[in-house]
Design an enzyme around this catalytic site. Structure first.
Site: not given
Ligand code: ADP
Ligand code: ZN
Length: 204
Positions: A20, A93
């Site tokens: 995530m 997802e």
């Molecule tokens: P995923 O779909 O993998 O959950 P998202 O694309 O929704 O990821 O979100 C990525 C964004 O989350 C990053 O660009 C950043 O702005 C934010 N973010 C929040 N916490 C973190 C973290 N611990 N590491 C990296 N990015 C983070």
């Protein structure tokens, strides 16, 4: 459809895996936007279980074309709601979908579709999540993205589940719908799982 790089009929599977917060949705949206710029017909599906975007998940392109994701909670619904004209099919997802998703995406690729699948490859225990390992095997291309560990700043490869601010026990369910759990991105050494029936605070 123009010929693809892997097969004469152009179908293949790309997986965007990772923890995530690693940017999987951002990357999926980027690829969808570029496909729209390339004037492809794109259909996006996303799991019902993920409501981070308030139930509506729109992917827009710079030339004004926008696409909304179709919410699904089973692989069978993807087959049923498939746009027969879609050349690119993106699924976000995917870890929440049943194992039937593997046959569905293989079938789509066999029929010349480019399939982009994003999902969390490991659960809060660091173990394979749903059909993701099978999807990664089926794919021609796999990208594994990392987040940033919120404790030490290293690349994060684990989903830390916290319940009341403490590491969840190993035996808590993989999906806790409506639960008061929260998640952090952590590296392997900062990732903690409390053993079953042990006071959770001890391991923090
Ligand atoms: P995923 O779909 O993998 O959950 P998202 O694309 O929704 O990821 O979100 C990525 C964004 O989350 C990053 O660009 C950043 O702005 C934010 N973010 C929040 N916490 C973190 C973290 N611990 N590491 C990296 N990015 C983070
Ligand atoms: Zn760390």
């Amino acid at each position: 459809m123009t010929a693809g790089i892997f097969q004469p009929n152009g179908g293949w599977i790309e997986v965007i895996a990772g923890v995530m917060f690693s940017g999987k949705s951002e990357e999926l949206i980027r690829r969808v936007r570029r496909a729209l710029i390339g004037r492809k017909t794109v259909q996006v599906f996303k799991s019902h279980l993920d409501d981070r975007y308030g139930g509506v998940y729109t992917v827009g392109s710079h030339d004004g074309r926008a696409i909304e994701a179709t919410p699904v909670d089973s692989s069978e619904q993807i087959t049923r709601r498939l746009d027969p004209l879609a050349q690119v099919i993106a699924i976000d997802e995917a870890q929440f979908l049943d194992n039937g998703i593997v046959a569905v995406v293989n079938e789509l690729a066999a029929h010349g579709r480019r399939v982009i699948v994003a999902g969390t490859d490991t659960d809060f225990r660091g173990e394979p999540f749903g059909a993701m390992p099978f999807l990664m095997c089926a794919a021609e291309l796999v990208d594994k993205l990392h987040a940033i560990c919120v404790l030490c700043g290293a690349p994060a490869t684990r989903n830390q589940r916290l319940i009341d601010g403490k590491p969840a026990t190993y035996d808590s369910p993989v999906v806790m719908v409506g639960a008061a759990d929260s998640y952090e991105a952590r590296c392997r050494s900062c990732h903690k799982i409390a053993p079953p029936n042990e006071a959770q605070g001890k391991l923090l």
